[in-house]
Design a protein around this motif. Structure first.
Motif, PDB file in Angstrom:
ATOM      1  N   ASP A 142       0.865  -1.177   0.000  1.00  0.00           N
ATOM      2  CA  ASP A 142       0.000   0.000   0.000  1.00  0.00           C
ATOM      3  C   ASP A 142       0.905   1.231   0.000  1.00  0.00           C
ATOM      4  O   ASP A 142       1.581   1.498   1.001  1.00  0.00           O
ATOM      5  CB  ASP A 142      -0.895  -0.045   1.235  1.00  0.00           C
ATOM      6  CG  ASP A 142      -1.906   1.081   1.292  1.00  0.00           C
ATOM      7  OD1 ASP A 142      -1.538   2.229   0.967  1.00  0.00           O
ATOM      8  OD2 ASP A 142      -3.053   0.815   1.678  1.00  0.00           O
ATOM      9  N   THR A 143       0.938   1.939  -1.112  1.00  0.00           N
ATOM     10  CA  THR A 143       1.838   3.089  -1.228  1.00  0.00           C
ATOM     11  C   THR A 143       1.536   4.155  -0.188  1.00  0.00           C
ATOM     12  O   THR A 143       2.445   4.841   0.293  1.00  0.00           O
ATOM     13  CB  THR A 143       1.758   3.708  -2.628  1.00  0.00           C
ATOM     14  OG1 THR A 143       0.417   4.153  -2.880  1.00  0.00           O
ATOM     15  CG2 THR A 143       2.184   2.715  -3.711  1.00  0.00           C
ATOM     16  N   GLY A 144       0.264   4.288   0.207  1.00  0.00           N
ATOM     17  CA  GLY A 144      -0.118   5.285   1.199  1.00  0.00           C
ATOM     18  C   GLY A 144       0.488   5.017   2.564  1.00  0.00           C
ATOM     19  O   GLY A 144       0.967   5.931   3.229  1.00  0.00           O
ATOM     20  N   HIS A 145       0.481   3.760   2.994  1.00  0.00           N
ATOM     21  CA  HIS A 145       1.068   3.432   4.296  1.00  0.00           C
ATOM     22  C   HIS A 145       2.557   3.769   4.322  1.00  0.00           C
ATOM     23  O   HIS A 145       3.049   4.379   5.267  1.00  0.00           O
ATOM     24  CB  HIS A 145       0.868   1.957   4.640  1.00  0.00           C
ATOM     25  CG  HIS A 145      -0.532   1.575   4.961  1.00  0.00           C
ATOM     26  ND1 HIS A 145      -1.343   2.308   5.806  1.00  0.00           N
ATOM     27  CD2 HIS A 145      -1.275   0.513   4.564  1.00  0.00           C
ATOM     28  CE1 HIS A 145      -2.516   1.707   5.918  1.00  0.00           C
ATOM     29  NE2 HIS A 145      -2.510   0.620   5.161  1.00  0.00           N
ATOM     30  N   VAL A 146       3.270   3.360   3.287  1.00  0.00           N
ATOM     31  CA  VAL A 146       4.723   3.556   3.264  1.00  0.00           C
ATOM     32  C   VAL A 146       5.060   5.046   3.207  1.00  0.00           C
ATOM     33  O   VAL A 146       5.932   5.524   3.940  1.00  0.00           O
ATOM     34  CB  VAL A 146       5.368   2.783   2.096  1.00  0.00           C
ATOM     35  CG1 VAL A 146       6.876   3.008   2.055  1.00  0.00           C
ATOM     36  CG2 VAL A 146       5.052   1.288   2.193  1.00  0.00           C
ATOM     37  N   ALA A 147       4.356   5.796   2.365  1.00  0.00           N
ATOM     38  CA  ALA A 147       4.606   7.239   2.282  1.00  0.00           C
ATOM     39  C   ALA A 147       4.249   7.925   3.602  1.00  0.00           C
ATOM     40  O   ALA A 147       4.944   8.853   4.035  1.00  0.00           O
ATOM     41  CB  ALA A 147       3.815   7.852   1.132  1.00  0.00           C
ATOM     42  N   CYS A 148       3.205   7.466   4.271  1.00  0.00           N
ATOM     43  CA  CYS A 148       2.772   8.057   5.534  1.00  0.00           C
ATOM     44  C   CYS A 148       3.844   7.902   6.614  1.00  0.00           C
ATOM     45  O   CYS A 148       4.063   8.804   7.411  1.00  0.00           O
ATOM     46  CB  CYS A 148       1.452   7.448   5.986  1.00  0.00           C
ATOM     47  SG  CYS A 148       0.788   8.165   7.504  1.00  0.00           S
ATOM     48  N   TRP A 149       4.523   6.757   6.637  1.00  0.00           N
ATOM     49  CA  TRP A 149       5.576   6.615   7.655  1.00  0.00           C
ATOM     50  C   TRP A 149       6.894   7.218   7.184  1.00  0.00           C
ATOM     51  O   TRP A 149       7.888   7.206   7.896  1.00  0.00           O
ATOM     52  CB  TRP A 149       5.712   5.201   8.189  1.00  0.00           C
ATOM     53  CG  TRP A 149       6.338   4.147   7.317  1.00  0.00           C
ATOM     54  CD1 TRP A 149       7.578   4.176   6.736  1.00  0.00           C
ATOM     55  CD2 TRP A 149       5.784   2.880   6.971  1.00  0.00           C
ATOM     56  NE1 TRP A 149       7.812   3.022   6.044  1.00  0.00           N
ATOM     57  CE2 TRP A 149       6.733   2.206   6.182  1.00  0.00           C
ATOM     58  CE3 TRP A 149       4.587   2.250   7.265  1.00  0.00           C
ATOM     59  CZ2 TRP A 149       6.511   0.931   5.667  1.00  0.00           C
ATOM     60  CZ3 TRP A 149       4.390   0.990   6.747  1.00  0.00           C
ATOM     61  CH2 TRP A 149       5.333   0.346   5.965  1.00  0.00           C
ATOM     62  N   GLY A 150       6.922   7.809   5.966  1.00  0.00           N
ATOM     63  CA  GLY A 150       8.056   8.615   5.531  1.00  0.00           C
ATOM     64  C   GLY A 150       9.082   7.928   4.662  1.00  0.00           C
ATOM     65  O   GLY A 150      10.199   8.442   4.503  1.00  0.00           O
ATOM     66  N   GLU A 151       8.725   6.799   4.049  1.00  0.00           N
ATOM     67  CA  GLU A 151       9.678   6.120   3.176  1.00  0.00           C
ATOM     68  C   GLU A 151       9.114   6.009   1.762  1.00  0.00           C
ATOM     69  O   GLU A 151       7.969   6.358   1.506  1.00  0.00           O
ATOM     70  CB  GLU A 151      10.040   4.747   3.739  1.00  0.00           C
ATOM     71  CG  GLU A 151      10.851   4.850   5.028  1.00  0.00           C
ATOM     72  CD  GLU A 151      11.376   3.519   5.509  1.00  0.00           C
ATOM     73  OE1 GLU A 151      12.507   3.172   5.142  1.00  0.00           O
ATOM     74  OE2 GLU A 151      10.631   2.830   6.248  1.00  0.00           O
ATOM     75  N   ASP A 152       9.937   5.519   0.848  1.00  0.00           N
ATOM     76  CA  ASP A 152       9.595   5.422  -0.565  1.00  0.00           C
ATOM     77  C   ASP A 152       9.011   4.039  -0.871  1.00  0.00           C
ATOM     78  O   ASP A 152       9.745   3.042  -0.792  1.00  0.00           O
ATOM     79  CB  ASP A 152      10.847   5.667  -1.407  1.00  0.00           C
ATOM     80  CG  ASP A 152      10.620   5.548  -2.896  1.00  0.00           C
ATOM     81  OD1 ASP A 152       9.466   5.364  -3.336  1.00  0.00           O
ATOM     82  OD2 ASP A 152      11.614   5.647  -3.647  1.00  0.00           O
ATOM     83  N   PRO A 153       7.733   3.948  -1.235  1.00  0.00           N
ATOM     84  CA  PRO A 153       7.155   2.634  -1.544  1.00  0.00           C
ATOM     85  C   PRO A 153       7.809   1.962  -2.744  1.00  0.00           C
ATOM     86  O   PRO A 153       7.761   0.734  -2.866  1.00  0.00           O
ATOM     87  CB  PRO A 153       5.678   2.934  -1.797  1.00  0.00           C
ATOM     88  CG  PRO A 153       5.606   4.386  -2.090  1.00  0.00           C
ATOM     89  CD  PRO A 153       6.753   5.031  -1.375  1.00  0.00           C
ATOM     90  N   GLY A 154       8.452   2.725  -3.598  1.00  0.00           N
ATOM     91  CA  GLY A 154       9.136   2.135  -4.751  1.00  0.00           C
ATOM     92  C   GLY A 154      10.234   1.159  -4.359  1.00  0.00           C
ATOM     93  O   GLY A 154      10.567   0.253  -5.118  1.00  0.00           O
ATOM     94  N   GLU A 155      10.778   1.310  -3.149  1.00  0.00           N
ATOM     95  CA  GLU A 155      11.825   0.400  -2.677  1.00  0.00           C
ATOM     96  C   GLU A 155      11.305  -1.016  -2.446  1.00  0.00           C
ATOM     97  O   GLU A 155      12.097  -1.942  -2.272  1.00  0.00           O
ATOM     98  CB  GLU A 155      12.425   0.918  -1.367  1.00  0.00           C
ATOM     99  CG  GLU A 155      13.213   2.190  -1.488  1.00  0.00           C
ATOM    100  CD  GLU A 155      13.813   2.605  -0.160  1.00  0.00           C
ATOM    101  OE1 GLU A 155      14.442   1.753   0.505  1.00  0.00           O
ATOM    102  OE2 GLU A 155      13.629   3.767   0.220  1.00  0.00           O
ATOM    103  N   LEU A 156       9.993  -1.186  -2.432  1.00  0.00           N
ATOM    104  CA  LEU A 156       9.403  -2.481  -2.095  1.00  0.00           C
ATOM    105  C   LEU A 156       8.699  -3.165  -3.257  1.00  0.00           C
ATOM    106  O   LEU A 156       8.158  -4.260  -3.091  1.00  0.00           O
ATOM    107  CB  LEU A 156       8.426  -2.291  -0.930  1.00  0.00           C
ATOM    108  CG  LEU A 156       9.076  -1.780   0.359  1.00  0.00           C
ATOM    109  CD1 LEU A 156       8.002  -1.322   1.349  1.00  0.00           C
ATOM    110  CD2 LEU A 156       9.972  -2.842   0.970  1.00  0.00           C
ATOM    111  N   VAL A 157       8.699  -2.558  -4.420  1.00  0.00           N
ATOM    112  CA  VAL A 157       7.969  -3.105  -5.571  1.00  0.00           C
ATOM    113  C   VAL A 157       8.387  -4.546  -5.872  1.00  0.00           C
ATOM    114  O   VAL A 157       7.541  -5.401  -6.158  1.00  0.00           O
ATOM    115  CB  VAL A 157       8.153  -2.208  -6.815  1.00  0.00           C
ATOM    116  CG1 VAL A 157       7.687  -2.895  -8.081  1.00  0.00           C
ATOM    117  CG2 VAL A 157       7.421  -0.885  -6.619  1.00  0.00           C
ATOM    118  N   GLN A 158       9.661  -4.833  -5.770  1.00  0.00           N
ATOM    119  CA  GLN A 158      10.140  -6.179  -6.129  1.00  0.00           C
ATOM    120  C   GLN A 158       9.570  -7.287  -5.247  1.00  0.00           C
ATOM    121  O   GLN A 158       9.605  -8.460  -5.610  1.00  0.00           O
ATOM    122  CB  GLN A 158      11.657  -6.226  -6.085  1.00  0.00           C
ATOM    123  CG  GLN A 158      12.233  -6.043  -4.701  1.00  0.00           C
ATOM    124  CD  GLN A 158      13.745  -5.961  -4.715  1.00  0.00           C
ATOM    125  OE1 GLN A 158      14.380  -6.194  -5.739  1.00  0.00           O
ATOM    126  NE2 GLN A 158      14.329  -5.636  -3.589  1.00  0.00           N
TER     127      GLN A 158
END
Length: 168
Positions: A80-96
């Motif tokens: 969930d890109t919203g959760h990751v961005a909300c805690w201040g990190e880049d969700p793109g790092e987890l796509v794999q």
């Protein structure tokens, strides 16, 4: 349960609240004593299940997520890109690591927003570079009882879809 008839859209994911099921997603448990080890045992028992990280969970940083996946290597993320961005990190790092991705704009400390910290051009580029083939969905919600009120979740979802479609 069973649906009584055809749905307007295909079901791409189901959510199991208590424990993982093959082909379903399950929320990561909240932080607390013994919860990491219990979750590791449960997800090892269901190879291929998906886990959704969120801010108050045992896996609420990119580092913790990678550590959990190292212990449960067949587990995939409901990212969930919203959760990751909300805690201040880049969700793109987890796509794999993703088996399903929920798209939602957010920013540090704000779980759902029209404008936020997710760089959609970069994020979609990461989908392309990793060869991501899983489901993409858009998720906004009005859950005031959970501290997540939103006056117009449908409007936010339509706006995000319009912003992302040209990038796909």
């Amino acid at each position: 349960g069973q649906e009584d008839g055809p749905l307007a859209l295909p079901v791409v994911d189901r959510f199991a609240v208590e424990e993982p099921h093959l082909g379903w997603s399950t929320g990561a448990p909240p932080e607390g004593p013994g919860r990491w080890d219990k979750a590791v045992r449960r997800f090892r028992a269901v190879p291929g299940a998906r886990i959704e990280p969120w801010g108050g969970s045992i896996i609420n940083t990119v580092e913790k997520i990678k550590a959990f996946l190292a212990e449960t290597p067949e587990t995939r993320l409901l990212l969930d890109t919203g959760h990751v961005a909300c805690w201040g990190e880049d969700p793109g790092e987890l796509v794999q690591y993703a088996g399903h991705i929920q798209l939602r704009q957010a920013r540090r400390g704000v779980n759902q927003a029209l404008e936020g910290d997710v760089d959609w051009k970069d994020f979609i580029g990461r989908l392309d570079s990793t060869g991501y083939q899983g489901a993409l969905s858009i998720e906004y919600f009005d859950l005031p009882e959970m501290g997540l009120p939103l006056d117009d979740p449908v409007g936010y979802a339509v706006a995000l879809a319009a912003a992302i479609r040209p990038l796909l």
